[in-house]
Design a protein around this motif. Structure first.
Motif, PDB file in Angstrom:
ATOM      1  N   UNK A   1       0.844  -1.187   0.000  1.00  0.00           N
ATOM      2  CA  UNK A   1       0.000   0.000   0.000  1.00  0.00           C
ATOM      3  C   UNK A   1       0.887   1.248   0.000  1.00  0.00           C
ATOM      4  N   UNK A   2       0.638   2.145  -0.940  1.00  0.00           N
ATOM      5  CA  UNK A   2       1.482   3.315  -1.142  1.00  0.00           C
ATOM      6  C   UNK A   2       1.140   4.421  -0.143  1.00  0.00           C
ATOM      7  N   UNK A   3       2.176   4.928   0.562  1.00  0.00           N
ATOM      8  CA  UNK A   3       1.951   5.948   1.585  1.00  0.00           C
ATOM      9  C   UNK A   3       1.413   7.245   0.976  1.00  0.00           C
ATOM     10  N   UNK A   4       1.878   7.611  -0.217  1.00  0.00           N
ATOM     11  CA  UNK A   4       1.401   8.844  -0.844  1.00  0.00           C
ATOM     12  C   UNK A   4      -0.076   8.746  -1.221  1.00  0.00           C
ATOM     13  N   UNK A   5      -0.509   7.536  -1.597  1.00  0.00           N
ATOM     14  CA  UNK A   5      -1.921   7.341  -1.918  1.00  0.00           C
ATOM     15  C   UNK A   5      -2.773   7.533  -0.668  1.00  0.00           C
ATOM     16  N   UNK A   6      -2.289   6.995   0.456  1.00  0.00           N
ATOM     17  CA  UNK A   6      -3.007   7.166   1.723  1.00  0.00           C
ATOM     18  C   UNK A   6      -3.048   8.641   2.126  1.00  0.00           C
ATOM     19  N   UNK A   7      -1.948   9.336   1.893  1.00  0.00           N
ATOM     20  CA  UNK A   7      -1.903  10.760   2.229  1.00  0.00           C
ATOM     21  C   UNK A   7      -2.914  11.540   1.398  1.00  0.00           C
ATOM     22  N   UNK A   8      -2.971  11.255   0.111  1.00  0.00           N
ATOM     23  CA  UNK A   8      -3.936  11.940  -0.753  1.00  0.00           C
ATOM     24  C   UNK A   8      -5.359  11.659  -0.298  1.00  0.00           C
ATOM     25  N   UNK A   9      -5.636  10.419   0.080  1.00  0.00           N
ATOM     26  CA  UNK A   9      -6.969  10.045   0.547  1.00  0.00           C
ATOM     27  C   UNK A   9      -7.342  10.833   1.795  1.00  0.00           C
ATOM     28  N   UNK A  60     -16.535   1.862   4.233  1.00  0.00           N
ATOM     29  CA  UNK A  60     -15.165   1.357   4.103  1.00  0.00           C
ATOM     30  C   UNK A  60     -14.158   2.496   4.124  1.00  0.00           C
ATOM     31  N   UNK A  61     -14.527   3.631   3.505  1.00  0.00           N
ATOM     32  CA  UNK A  61     -13.641   4.793   3.511  1.00  0.00           C
ATOM     33  C   UNK A  61     -13.479   5.379   4.898  1.00  0.00           C
ATOM     34  N   UNK A  62     -14.590   5.454   5.641  1.00  0.00           N
ATOM     35  CA  UNK A  62     -14.510   5.975   7.009  1.00  0.00           C
ATOM     36  C   UNK A  62     -13.668   5.064   7.898  1.00  0.00           C
ATOM     37  N   UNK A  63     -13.718   3.772   7.633  1.00  0.00           N
ATOM     38  CA  UNK A  63     -12.916   2.827   8.413  1.00  0.00           C
ATOM     39  C   UNK A  63     -11.427   3.007   8.127  1.00  0.00           C
ATOM     40  N   UNK A  64     -11.079   3.292   6.880  1.00  0.00           N
ATOM     41  CA  UNK A  64      -9.678   3.459   6.495  1.00  0.00           C
ATOM     42  C   UNK A  64      -9.128   4.816   6.905  1.00  0.00           C
ATOM     43  N   UNK A  65      -9.992   5.835   7.005  1.00  0.00           N
ATOM     44  CA  UNK A  65      -9.546   7.222   7.165  1.00  0.00           C
ATOM     45  C   UNK A  65      -8.553   7.453   8.299  1.00  0.00           C
ATOM     46  N   UNK A  66      -8.816   7.029   9.551  1.00  0.00           N
ATOM     47  CA  UNK A  66      -7.850   7.347  10.613  1.00  0.00           C
ATOM     48  C   UNK A  66      -6.473   6.749  10.378  1.00  0.00           C
ATOM     49  N   UNK A  67      -6.419   5.571   9.751  1.00  0.00           N
ATOM     50  CA  UNK A  67      -5.121   4.950   9.475  1.00  0.00           C
ATOM     51  C   UNK A  67      -4.392   5.719   8.368  1.00  0.00           C
ATOM     52  N   UNK A  68      -5.145   6.137   7.354  1.00  0.00           N
ATOM     53  CA  UNK A  68      -4.539   6.927   6.278  1.00  0.00           C
ATOM     54  C   UNK A  68      -4.007   8.247   6.810  1.00  0.00           C
ATOM     55  N   UNK A  69      -4.758   8.871   7.713  1.00  0.00           N
ATOM     56  CA  UNK A  69      -4.325  10.165   8.249  1.00  0.00           C
ATOM     57  C   UNK A  69      -3.143  10.021   9.188  1.00  0.00           C
TER      58      UNK A  69
END
Length: 302
Positions: A1-9, A60-69
């Motif tokens: 999983x790409x860190x920059x993709x998570x940052x953009x999300x 699913x997006x709300x579940x991923x959000x805190x980890x991405x941030x």
């Protein structure tokens, strides 16, 4: 999983649109859209839905959000250190307060931060304020690390809630108002009076409305203003009887300029809750600093 993709999300979720996120990130809009598409493909399910010019997160997006941030925050901090904008030893914390809790907690938090630095640490504490729903969203999207809020908070992904006290709704009048001589009033005794209340977005407004309904009280009218500071100003101007939390006007009470009158009605006491992002979203130095601040604030209130 790409860190920059998570940052953009994370940034898209915080800004509410791809266009705004692209400006914040210094990227083109197609580049940010590509990051979202690749992340969604890797996840294998929809993370967001487009709504007009913006987006809305799916479950699913709300579940991923805190980890991405959490990843986004770590990247931002690393970049700041590498560019020399922040020394590596500095700890940064963003702590927010419900509007009605600013008088109660601003001083204790700043004194706690000063004591932390006196012990040889390097803490930069940023204090903000807002209404509880906005602060919860800030904790979820990583723009806040902790908050002191009015009321109980529904369980939310990535947030730890700790009860730390309570507050009670009171009436606020000028020292020369005849009501200033009263120790307490039943809400029905205010029939026909003008009440000044903070925004309907506030818990104080909702508590007032529930109490009016429960008691059958019928004030002449309820003036809705922007927040507790505007309530205080309206009372000073003689425009009505203010509705606020006692701790917010402690300074004015000591000076004698204003008086509070206790209200007899059900449901006017509410808990105060300390919210923090779960530990796995915080860096170790942030965890240490938050624990120190929480203990010092608790000791100052004891």
């Amino acid at each position: 999983m790409n860190a920059e993709h998570l940052r953009s999300f994370c940034v898209v979720a915080r800004e509410g649109s791809v266009t705004a996120a692209a400006r914040t990130l210094g990227l083109t809009q197609p580049a940010v859209s590509r990051h979202l598409r690749l992340l969604q493909e890797e996840r294998g399910q929809a993370l967001y839905e487009r709504r007009g010019a913006g987006i809305a997160l799916t479950p699913a997006g709300r579940q991923l959000l805190p980890y991405a941030c959490a990843v986004s925050q770590a990247l931002e901090r690393a970049e700041a250190v590498l560019r020399g904008r922040v020394a590596p030893e500095w700890t940064r914390l963003r702590v927010a307060l419900s509007h009605h809790l600013t008088t109660r907690y601003t001083g204790p938090l700043l004194r706690a931060a000063r004591a932390y630095n006196d012990e040889g640490y390097h803490l930069r504490l940023h204090l903000l304020e807002g209404y509880t729903p906005d602060l919860v969203r800030g904790l979820q999207d990583g723009s806040l690390d902790a908050a002191y809020v009015l009321g109980e908070v529904e369980p939310a992904e990535g947030i730890t809630a700790t009860p730390v006290g309570s507050e009670r709704l009171v009436l606020l009048v000028r020292g020369d108002d005849p009501l200033a001589r009263e120790q307490g009033l039943h809400l029905t005794e205010l029939d026909g009076e003008t009440l000044v209340a903070p925004s309907s977005a506030s818990l104080v407004y909702r508590l007032l409305q529930a109490a009016l309904e429960a008691t059958g009280a019928r004030p002449g009218r309820v003036l809705e203003v922007s927040g507790p500071a505007a309530v205080r100003s309206a009372v000073y101007a003689g425009l009505g009887i203010g509705v606020t939390m006692r701790s917010y006007v402690e300074t004015e009470l000591l000076e004698g300029a204003l008086r509070v009158v206790e209200v007899e009605a059900p449901g006017l006491e509410t808990p105060v809750t300390r919210l923090t992002r779960n530990e796995w979203f915080l860096l170790p130095d942030q965890q240490h600093a938050l624990a120190f601040l929480a203990e010092r604030v608790r000791n100052q209130e004891a």
